[in-house]
Design a protein around this motif. Structure first.
Motif, PDB file in Angstrom:
ATOM      1  N   ALA A 148      23.724   0.637  -7.489  1.00 15.50           N
ATOM      2  CA  ALA A 148      22.500   0.649  -6.680  1.00 15.50           C
ATOM      3  C   ALA A 148      21.807   2.006  -6.751  1.00 15.50           C
ATOM      4  CB  ALA A 148      22.830   0.276  -5.238  1.00 15.50           C
ATOM      5  N   LEU A 149      22.593   3.075  -6.723  1.00 16.01           N
ATOM      6  CA  LEU A 149      22.027   4.417  -6.833  1.00 16.01           C
ATOM      7  C   LEU A 149      21.341   4.587  -8.181  1.00 16.01           C
ATOM      8  CD1 LEU A 149      21.714   7.329  -5.720  1.00 16.01           C
ATOM      9  CD2 LEU A 149      23.926   7.846  -6.763  1.00 16.01           C
ATOM     10  N   ARG A 150      22.018   4.171  -9.230  1.00 16.76           N
ATOM     11  CA  ARG A 150      21.423   4.287 -10.570  1.00 16.76           C
ATOM     12  C   ARG A 150      20.149   3.458 -10.677  1.00 16.76           C
ATOM     13  NH1 ARG A 150      26.994   4.281 -14.136  1.00 16.76           N
ATOM     14  NH2 ARG A 150      27.388   6.507 -13.843  1.00 16.76           N
ATOM     15  N   ALA A 151      20.163   2.257 -10.120  1.00 19.73           N
ATOM     16  CA  ALA A 151      18.966   1.407 -10.156  1.00 19.73           C
ATOM     17  C   ALA A 151      17.821   2.069  -9.396  1.00 19.73           C
ATOM     18  CB  ALA A 151      19.274   0.037  -9.572  1.00 19.73           C
ATOM     19  N   ARG A 152      18.126   2.649  -8.250  1.00 21.77           N
ATOM     20  CA  ARG A 152      17.100   3.298  -7.421  1.00 21.77           C
ATOM     21  C   ARG A 152      16.470   4.478  -8.142  1.00 21.77           C
ATOM     22  NH1 ARG A 152      13.013   4.659  -4.196  1.00 21.77           N
ATOM     23  NH2 ARG A 152      13.478   6.311  -2.774  1.00 21.77           N
ATOM     24  N   VAL A 153      17.304   5.307  -8.740  1.00 20.99           N
ATOM     25  CA  VAL A 153      16.798   6.543  -9.332  1.00 20.99           C
ATOM     26  C   VAL A 153      16.300   6.350 -10.760  1.00 20.99           C
ATOM     27  CG1 VAL A 153      17.422   8.902  -9.986  1.00 20.99           C
ATOM     28  CG2 VAL A 153      18.255   7.941  -7.835  1.00 20.99           C
ATOM     29  N   LEU A 154      17.031   5.587 -11.546  1.00 20.05           N
ATOM     30  CA  LEU A 154      16.690   5.464 -12.961  1.00 20.05           C
ATOM     31  C   LEU A 154      15.711   4.346 -13.265  1.00 20.05           C
ATOM     32  CD1 LEU A 154      20.244   6.030 -14.471  1.00 20.05           C
ATOM     33  CD2 LEU A 154      18.399   7.696 -14.173  1.00 20.05           C
ATOM     34  N   HIS A 155      15.683   3.325 -12.418  1.00 21.75           N
ATOM     35  CA  HIS A 155      14.851   2.156 -12.714  1.00 21.75           C
ATOM     36  C   HIS A 155      13.923   1.807 -11.564  1.00 21.75           C
ATOM     37  CE1 HIS A 155      17.485   1.744 -16.111  1.00 21.75           C
ATOM     38  NE2 HIS A 155      18.524   1.708 -15.306  1.00 21.75           N
ATOM     39  N   ALA A 156      13.587   2.787 -10.745  1.00 24.12           N
ATOM     40  CA  ALA A 156      12.746   2.542  -9.582  1.00 24.12           C
ATOM     41  C   ALA A 156      11.346   2.138  -9.997  1.00 24.12           C
ATOM     42  CB  ALA A 156      12.689   3.798  -8.713  1.00 24.12           C
ATOM     43  N   ASP A 157      10.753   1.256  -9.192  1.00 23.72           N
ATOM     44  CA  ASP A 157       9.360   0.867  -9.381  1.00 23.72           C
ATOM     45  C   ASP A 157       8.497   2.015  -8.882  1.00 23.72           C
ATOM     46  OD1 ASP A 157       6.835  -0.199  -9.472  1.00 23.72           O
ATOM     47  OD2 ASP A 157       7.217  -1.757  -7.972  1.00 23.72           O
ATOM     48  N   ARG A 158       7.899   2.733  -9.769  1.00 24.86           N
ATOM     49  CA  ARG A 158       7.119   3.910  -9.413  1.00 24.86           C
ATOM     50  C   ARG A 158       5.692   3.563  -8.987  1.00 24.86           C
ATOM     51  NH1 ARG A 158      11.454   6.346  -9.936  1.00 24.86           N
ATOM     52  NH2 ARG A 158      12.387   7.152 -11.801  1.00 24.86           N
ATOM     53  N   SER A 159       5.298   2.302  -9.100  1.00 25.75           N
ATOM     54  CA  SER A 159       3.933   1.925  -8.754  1.00 25.75           C
ATOM     55  C   SER A 159       3.662   2.087  -7.265  1.00 25.75           C
ATOM     56  CB  SER A 159       3.645   0.487  -9.188  1.00 25.75           C
ATOM     57  OG  SER A 159       4.476  -0.420  -8.479  1.00 25.75           O
ATOM     58  N   ALA A 160       4.704   1.984  -6.431  1.00 26.50           N
ATOM     59  CA  ALA A 160       4.519   2.108  -4.991  1.00 26.50           C
ATOM     60  C   ALA A 160       4.709   3.544  -4.504  1.00 26.50           C
ATOM     61  CB  ALA A 160       5.503   1.191  -4.262  1.00 26.50           C
ATOM     62  N   ALA A 161       5.039   4.437  -5.405  1.00 23.36           N
ATOM     63  CA  ALA A 161       5.314   5.820  -5.007  1.00 23.36           C
ATOM     64  C   ALA A 161       4.047   6.502  -4.520  1.00 23.36           C
ATOM     65  CB  ALA A 161       5.902   6.593  -6.177  1.00 23.36           C
ATOM     66  N   ARG A 162       4.188   7.227  -3.452  1.00 22.86           N
ATOM     67  CA  ARG A 162       3.076   8.010  -2.935  1.00 22.86           C
ATOM     68  C   ARG A 162       3.072   9.361  -3.626  1.00 22.86           C
ATOM     69  NH1 ARG A 162       5.084   7.789   2.907  1.00 22.86           N
ATOM     70  NH2 ARG A 162       6.937   7.272   1.773  1.00 22.86           N
ATOM     71  N   PRO A 163       1.909   9.926  -3.889  1.00 23.04           N
ATOM     72  CA  PRO A 163       1.887  11.239  -4.547  1.00 23.04           C
ATOM     73  C   PRO A 163       2.468  12.304  -3.623  1.00 23.04           C
ATOM     74  CG  PRO A 163      -0.322  10.588  -3.846  1.00 23.04           C
ATOM     75  CD  PRO A 163       0.580   9.418  -3.585  1.00 23.04           C
ATOM     76  N   LEU A 164       3.054  13.326  -4.239  1.00 24.99           N
ATOM     77  CA  LEU A 164       3.563  14.456  -3.473  1.00 24.99           C
ATOM     78  C   LEU A 164       2.390  15.242  -2.920  1.00 24.99           C
ATOM     79  CD1 LEU A 164       6.367  15.757  -5.823  1.00 24.99           C
ATOM     80  CD2 LEU A 164       6.645  14.467  -3.717  1.00 24.99           C
TER      81      LEU A 164
END
Length: 175
Positions: A148-164
Motif C-alpha cells: 500500500a505504501l509503494r502504491a501510494r508513493v510510486l503509483h499515486a494519482d497525481r491529477s488530484a494533487a494540490r500545488p505546493l
C-alpha cells in the motif's frame, strides 16, 4: 503526529543530545520505537491525495530517519539514501545562515569521526543490514502495508494533487 516519546528517559539519557542529531541513534530508535516509525509510514500511506509534509526542527534528524525508512521501504539504494541525507546539511546551512546561527554540521561530523564513523557509513550499514526489514515488520509494516505504501508513493494519482505553496513566517522572511 509526534515521533519522539520524551517520557522514555532511559532512552533519551543514552541517545539524546548530540547523538539524536546524527544517524548514530537511528538503529536504537528503530529498535525501541518501531511502532512510531511505522505509524508515520502508515499516515503517509493513508493520507488524502496530495503531498505529505514530514518535518522536524532541523529537517535532518527525525525527518532523516523517516525519509530513510520510507526510501528504504520503496527499494531505494542505501547509497542514494545517504546522498539524499547529505543534502539536508546543505539546507540546514542555508537555514542557519538565514537565521544568523552557526551551522552545526562540522561539529556533528567531528563527533562521528571521533567514533570512527560517518553519516554515510551509518546509513549504509543500517539500510543494508539484515535486520532493517525486520525492524519495520516489528513496527507493524507487513507485506500488505508495504504494498500500500509503494502504491501510494510510486503509483499515486497525481491529477488530484494540490500545488505546493510557500508559507511565510511573519517577521522572519517578509510580511
Amino acid at each position: 503526529m509526534v515521533l519522539d516519546d520524551p517520557t522514555d528517559t532511559e532512552f533519551w539519557q543514552r541517545w539524546g543530545g548530540v547523538h539524536s542529531c546524527t544517524p548514530l541513534y537511528y538503529p536504537a530508535f528503530l529498535d525501541r520505537f518501531p511502532n512510531a516509525v511505522c505509524a508515520v509510514l502508515a499516515a503517509i500511506t493513508n493520507a488524502e491525495p496530495g503531498g505529505v509534509l514530514v518535518h522536524c526542527a532541523s529537517g535532518r534528524d527525525r525527518t532523516g530517519l523517516i525519509v530513510l525508512a520510507l526510501l528504504a521501504a520503496l527499494g531505494v539504494s542505501a547509497e542514494d539514501i545517504a546522498d539524499d541525507y547529505a543534502l539536508s546539511h546543505d539546507r540546514r546551512a542555508e537555514q542557519c545562515a538565514a537565521l544568523g546561527l552557526d551551522d552545526d554540521t562540522p561539529k556533528i561530523r567531528a563527533f562521528l569521526a571521533a567514533r570512527g564513523t560517518t553519516e554515510r557509513a551509518l546509513i549504509t550499514e543500517l539500510v543494508n543490514g539484515p535486520d532493517f526489514a525486520d525492524r519495520l515488520r516489528a513496527g507493524g509494516l507487513d507485506d500488505a502495508g508495504l504494498a500500500a505504501l509503494r502504491a501510494r508513493v510510486l503509483h499515486a494519482d497525481r491529477s488530484a494533487a494540490r500545488p505546493l505553496r510557500t508559507v511565510r513566517w511573519p517577521g522572519r522572511d517578509g510580511p
